[in-house]
Design a protein around this motif. Structure first.
Motif, PDB file in Angstrom:
ATOM      1  N   MET A   7     -29.072 -23.285  55.137  1.00 37.26           N
ATOM      2  CA  MET A   7     -30.110 -24.128  55.707  1.00 37.26           C
ATOM      3  C   MET A   7     -30.120 -25.522  55.068  1.00 37.26           C
ATOM      4  SD  MET A   7     -33.359 -25.354  54.769  1.00 37.26           S
ATOM      5  CE  MET A   7     -33.736 -24.237  53.450  1.00 37.26           C
ATOM      6  N   GLY A   8     -29.810 -25.582  53.764  1.00 39.67           N
ATOM      7  CA  GLY A   8     -29.875 -26.844  53.054  1.00 39.67           C
ATOM      8  C   GLY A   8     -28.837 -27.860  53.471  1.00 39.67           C
ATOM      9  N   VAL A   9     -27.825 -27.419  54.162  1.00 37.36           N
ATOM     10  CA  VAL A   9     -26.812 -28.366  54.635  1.00 37.36           C
ATOM     11  C   VAL A   9     -27.412 -29.344  55.642  1.00 37.36           C
ATOM     12  CG1 VAL A   9     -24.621 -28.572  55.870  1.00 37.36           C
ATOM     13  CG2 VAL A   9     -24.944 -26.740  54.208  1.00 37.36           C
ATOM     14  N   MET A  10     -28.244 -28.822  56.532  1.00 38.95           N
ATOM     15  CA  MET A  10     -28.849 -29.653  57.565  1.00 38.95           C
ATOM     16  C   MET A  10     -30.235 -30.157  57.179  1.00 38.95           C
ATOM     17  SD  MET A  10     -26.433 -29.726  59.724  1.00 38.95           S
ATOM     18  CE  MET A  10     -27.296 -30.631  61.002  1.00 38.95           C
ATOM     19  N   ARG A  11     -30.978 -29.369  56.374  1.00 36.76           N
ATOM     20  CA  ARG A  11     -32.343 -29.756  55.987  1.00 36.76           C
ATOM     21  C   ARG A  11     -32.497 -29.675  54.467  1.00 36.76           C
ATOM     22  NH1 ARG A  11     -36.142 -29.144  60.048  1.00 36.76           N
ATOM     23  NH2 ARG A  11     -37.504 -30.223  58.561  1.00 36.76           N
ATOM     24  N   PRO A  12     -31.882 -30.572  53.726  1.00 35.54           N
ATOM     25  CA  PRO A  12     -31.944 -30.477  52.255  1.00 35.54           C
ATOM     26  C   PRO A  12     -33.349 -30.672  51.692  1.00 35.54           C
ATOM     27  CG  PRO A  12     -30.932 -32.544  52.951  1.00 35.54           C
ATOM     28  CD  PRO A  12     -31.075 -31.711  54.182  1.00 35.54           C
ATOM     29  N   GLU A  13     -34.231 -31.301  52.435  1.00 33.96           N
ATOM     30  CA  GLU A  13     -35.587 -31.526  51.940  1.00 33.96           C
ATOM     31  C   GLU A  13     -36.403 -30.239  51.889  1.00 33.96           C
ATOM     32  OE1 GLU A  13     -35.707 -32.039  56.400  1.00 33.96           O
ATOM     33  OE2 GLU A  13     -34.382 -32.605  54.734  1.00 33.96           O
ATOM     34  N   LEU A  14     -35.919 -29.168  52.540  1.00 32.69           N
ATOM     35  CA  LEU A  14     -36.645 -27.893  52.569  1.00 32.69           C
ATOM     36  C   LEU A  14     -36.133 -26.883  51.545  1.00 32.69           C
ATOM     37  CD1 LEU A  14     -37.014 -27.334  56.442  1.00 32.69           C
ATOM     38  CD2 LEU A  14     -38.720 -28.219  54.832  1.00 32.69           C
ATOM     39  N   VAL A  15     -35.175 -27.276  50.724  1.00 38.78           N
ATOM     40  CA  VAL A  15     -34.580 -26.316  49.780  1.00 38.78           C
ATOM     41  C   VAL A  15     -35.618 -25.830  48.762  1.00 38.78           C
ATOM     42  CG1 VAL A  15     -32.889 -26.061  47.928  1.00 38.78           C
ATOM     43  CG2 VAL A  15     -32.229 -27.180  50.058  1.00 38.78           C
ATOM     44  N   MET A  16     -36.353 -26.743  48.141  1.00 36.88           N
ATOM     45  CA  MET A  16     -37.324 -26.338  47.134  1.00 36.88           C
ATOM     46  C   MET A  16     -38.483 -25.555  47.748  1.00 36.88           C
ATOM     47  SD  MET A  16     -35.926 -27.229  44.444  1.00 36.88           S
ATOM     48  CE  MET A  16     -37.260 -26.716  43.394  1.00 36.88           C
ATOM     49  N   LYS A  17     -38.839 -25.886  48.973  1.00 40.51           N
ATOM     50  CA  LYS A  17     -39.896 -25.145  49.652  1.00 40.51           C
ATOM     51  C   LYS A  17     -39.445 -23.737  50.003  1.00 40.51           C
ATOM     52  CE  LYS A  17     -43.068 -25.488  53.612  1.00 40.51           C
ATOM     53  NZ  LYS A  17     -43.427 -26.276  54.818  1.00 40.51           N
ATOM     54  N   SER A  18     -38.163 -23.551  50.209  1.00 41.33           N
ATOM     55  CA  SER A  18     -37.621 -22.248  50.622  1.00 41.33           C
ATOM     56  C   SER A  18     -37.133 -21.414  49.447  1.00 41.33           C
ATOM     57  CB  SER A  18     -36.465 -22.465  51.604  1.00 41.33           C
ATOM     58  OG  SER A  18     -36.884 -23.189  52.742  1.00 41.33           O
ATOM     59  N   ILE A  19     -37.431 -21.846  48.226  1.00 38.89           N
ATOM     60  CA  ILE A  19     -36.970 -21.123  47.046  1.00 38.89           C
ATOM     61  C   ILE A  19     -37.868 -19.930  46.727  1.00 38.89           C
ATOM     62  CG2 ILE A  19     -38.241 -22.197  45.148  1.00 38.89           C
ATOM     63  CD1 ILE A  19     -34.426 -21.819  45.295  1.00 38.89           C
ATOM     64  N   VAL A  20     -38.947 -19.758  47.481  1.00 43.08           N
ATOM     65  CA  VAL A  20     -39.912 -18.683  47.218  1.00 43.08           C
ATOM     66  C   VAL A  20     -39.269 -17.296  47.220  1.00 43.08           C
ATOM     67  CG1 VAL A  20     -42.042 -17.592  48.004  1.00 43.08           C
ATOM     68  CG2 VAL A  20     -41.812 -20.077  48.084  1.00 43.08           C
ATOM     69  N   PRO A  21     -38.403 -16.948  48.183  1.00 40.42           N
ATOM     70  CA  PRO A  21     -37.791 -15.607  48.144  1.00 40.42           C
ATOM     71  C   PRO A  21     -36.991 -15.339  46.874  1.00 40.42           C
ATOM     72  CG  PRO A  21     -37.457 -16.617  50.288  1.00 40.42           C
ATOM     73  CD  PRO A  21     -38.010 -17.683  49.396  1.00 40.42           C
ATOM     74  N   VAL A  22     -36.328 -16.348  46.354  1.00 39.57           N
ATOM     75  CA  VAL A  22     -35.556 -16.166  45.125  1.00 39.57           C
ATOM     76  C   VAL A  22     -36.475 -15.865  43.942  1.00 39.57           C
ATOM     77  CG1 VAL A  22     -33.993 -17.321  43.509  1.00 39.57           C
ATOM     78  CG2 VAL A  22     -33.714 -17.662  45.975  1.00 39.57           C
ATOM     79  N   ILE A  23     -37.605 -16.557  43.870  1.00 38.00           N
ATOM     80  CA  ILE A  23     -38.558 -16.305  42.780  1.00 38.00           C
ATOM     81  C   ILE A  23     -39.129 -14.900  42.875  1.00 38.00           C
ATOM     82  CG2 ILE A  23     -40.759 -17.029  41.782  1.00 38.00           C
ATOM     83  CD1 ILE A  23     -40.128 -19.861  42.749  1.00 38.00           C
ATOM     84  N   MET A  24     -39.492 -14.499  44.078  1.00 32.88           N
ATOM     85  CA  MET A  24     -40.084 -13.173  44.251  1.00 32.88           C
ATOM     86  C   MET A  24     -39.074 -12.069  43.972  1.00 32.88           C
ATOM     87  SD  MET A  24     -42.521 -13.859  47.569  1.00 32.88           S
ATOM     88  CE  MET A  24     -43.540 -12.429  47.283  1.00 32.88           C
ATOM     89  N   ALA A  25     -37.819 -12.317  44.286  1.00 39.18           N
ATOM     90  CA  ALA A  25     -36.792 -11.327  43.962  1.00 39.18           C
ATOM     91  C   ALA A  25     -36.578 -11.235  42.457  1.00 39.18           C
ATOM     92  CB  ALA A  25     -35.480 -11.689  44.664  1.00 39.18           C
ATOM     93  N   GLY A  26     -36.646 -12.358  41.762  1.00 39.93           N
ATOM     94  CA  GLY A  26     -36.469 -12.332  40.316  1.00 39.93           C
ATOM     95  C   GLY A  26     -37.578 -11.599  39.583  1.00 39.93           C
ATOM     96  N   VAL A  27     -38.776 -11.595  40.147  1.00 40.50           N
ATOM     97  CA  VAL A  27     -39.895 -10.885  39.512  1.00 40.50           C
ATOM     98  C   VAL A  27     -39.633  -9.385  39.473  1.00 40.50           C
ATOM     99  CG1 VAL A  27     -42.361 -10.370  39.736  1.00 40.50           C
ATOM    100  CG2 VAL A  27     -41.532 -12.686  40.130  1.00 40.50           C
ATOM    101  N   LEU A  28     -38.879  -8.868  40.424  1.00 38.31           N
ATOM    102  CA  LEU A  28     -38.584  -7.428  40.449  1.00 38.31           C
ATOM    103  C   LEU A  28     -37.828  -7.003  39.192  1.00 38.31           C
ATOM    104  CD1 LEU A  28     -37.467  -7.068  44.175  1.00 38.31           C
ATOM    105  CD2 LEU A  28     -39.692  -6.504  43.182  1.00 38.31           C
ATOM    106  N   GLY A  29     -36.944  -7.852  38.708  1.00 39.39           N
ATOM    107  CA  GLY A  29     -36.247  -7.535  37.466  1.00 39.39           C
ATOM    108  C   GLY A  29     -37.193  -7.453  36.280  1.00 39.39           C
ATOM    109  N   ILE A  30     -38.252  -8.272  36.295  1.00 39.14           N
ATOM    110  CA  ILE A  30     -39.247  -8.216  35.217  1.00 39.14           C
ATOM    111  C   ILE A  30     -39.997  -6.885  35.261  1.00 39.14           C
ATOM    112  CG2 ILE A  30     -41.307  -9.320  34.272  1.00 39.14           C
ATOM    113  CD1 ILE A  30     -40.309 -11.950  35.380  1.00 39.14           C
TER     114      ILE A  30
END
Length: 210
Positions: A94-117
């Motif tokens: 998605m970031g190739v065409m809409r790079p301004e939305l990358v930080m907004k779309s990082i939520v799934p990565v954060i939520m997945a990382g919490v599972l390891g905790i």
């Protein structure tokens, strides 16, 4: 007369030999016991705990306890890794065409990382309670169940977060109104791992006190 005295002498000789053999065996057994006691004393508390567990036939209980600790961390991290990788691929595409939305779309990565905790928390709780002369098979099975509950729940949640995150960030790039819906789906997926954490902690506590 001579034959009777001969048989009497041979009988007393054999009896004396048997008594000497028994005395030697007893002395050898005593020496072995003394050596074992010395080895246990030299080994310190760990050797004493091992000896106590051997006496109570619970030598295999720590195996199940440590297996539960490993299961909690390994399965939870597998779910976290899958969720991070799957949603990360969508974010990169998605970031190739809409790079301004990358930080907004990082939520799934954060939520997945919490599972390891979650898996780390349960693994530390279990591993701190494994071992000792009073550690029974009941505790070992309980800690194994605790680790599997948290780990497998985290694995399922991670798979859900990865799939939803991949499709969600791609759809959000084309239709911004889908962002709130994607976040709600991710929250309910994260709740699955939280359920496993809660149940895992409860089982671990029950296994230690029961």
């Amino acid at each position: 007369g001579r034959s009777s005295s001969y048989s009497s002498g041979s009988g007393s000789g054999s009896g004396t030999g048997a008594a000497a053999t028994a005395a030697e065996a007893a002395a050898a057994a005593g020496a072995a016991a003394a050596a074992a006691a010395a080895a246990a004393a030299a080994g310190g508390p760990a050797a004493a705990a091992t000896s106590a567990m051997a006496d109570t036939a619970n030598t295999t209980a720590p195996f199940f306890g440590f297996l539960g600790a490993a299961s909690a961390l390994v399965f939870a991290c597998m779910g976290a890794a899958y969720g991070t990788a799957k949603s990360g691929v969508g974010i990169a595409a998605m970031g190739v065409m809409r790079p301004e939305l990358v930080m907004k779309s990082i939520v799934p990565v954060i939520m997945a990382g919490v599972l390891g905790i979650y898996g780390l928390i349960v693994s530390v709780i279990i591993s701190s309670k494994v071992g000792g002369p009073d550690y029974t098979m009941f505790s070992g099975y309980g800690h194994l169940a605790s680790g599997l509950a948290c780990g497998l729940a985290g694995l399922a949640a991670g798979m859900c977060i990865g799939i939803v995150g991949d499709a969600g960030v791609r759809a959000n790039a084309q239709q911004p109104k889908l962002f709130v819906g994607m976040i709600l789906i991710l929250i309910f997926a994260e709740a699955l791992g939280l359920y496993g954490l809660i149940v895992g902690i409860i089982i671990a506590g029950k296994a230690s006190t029961g």
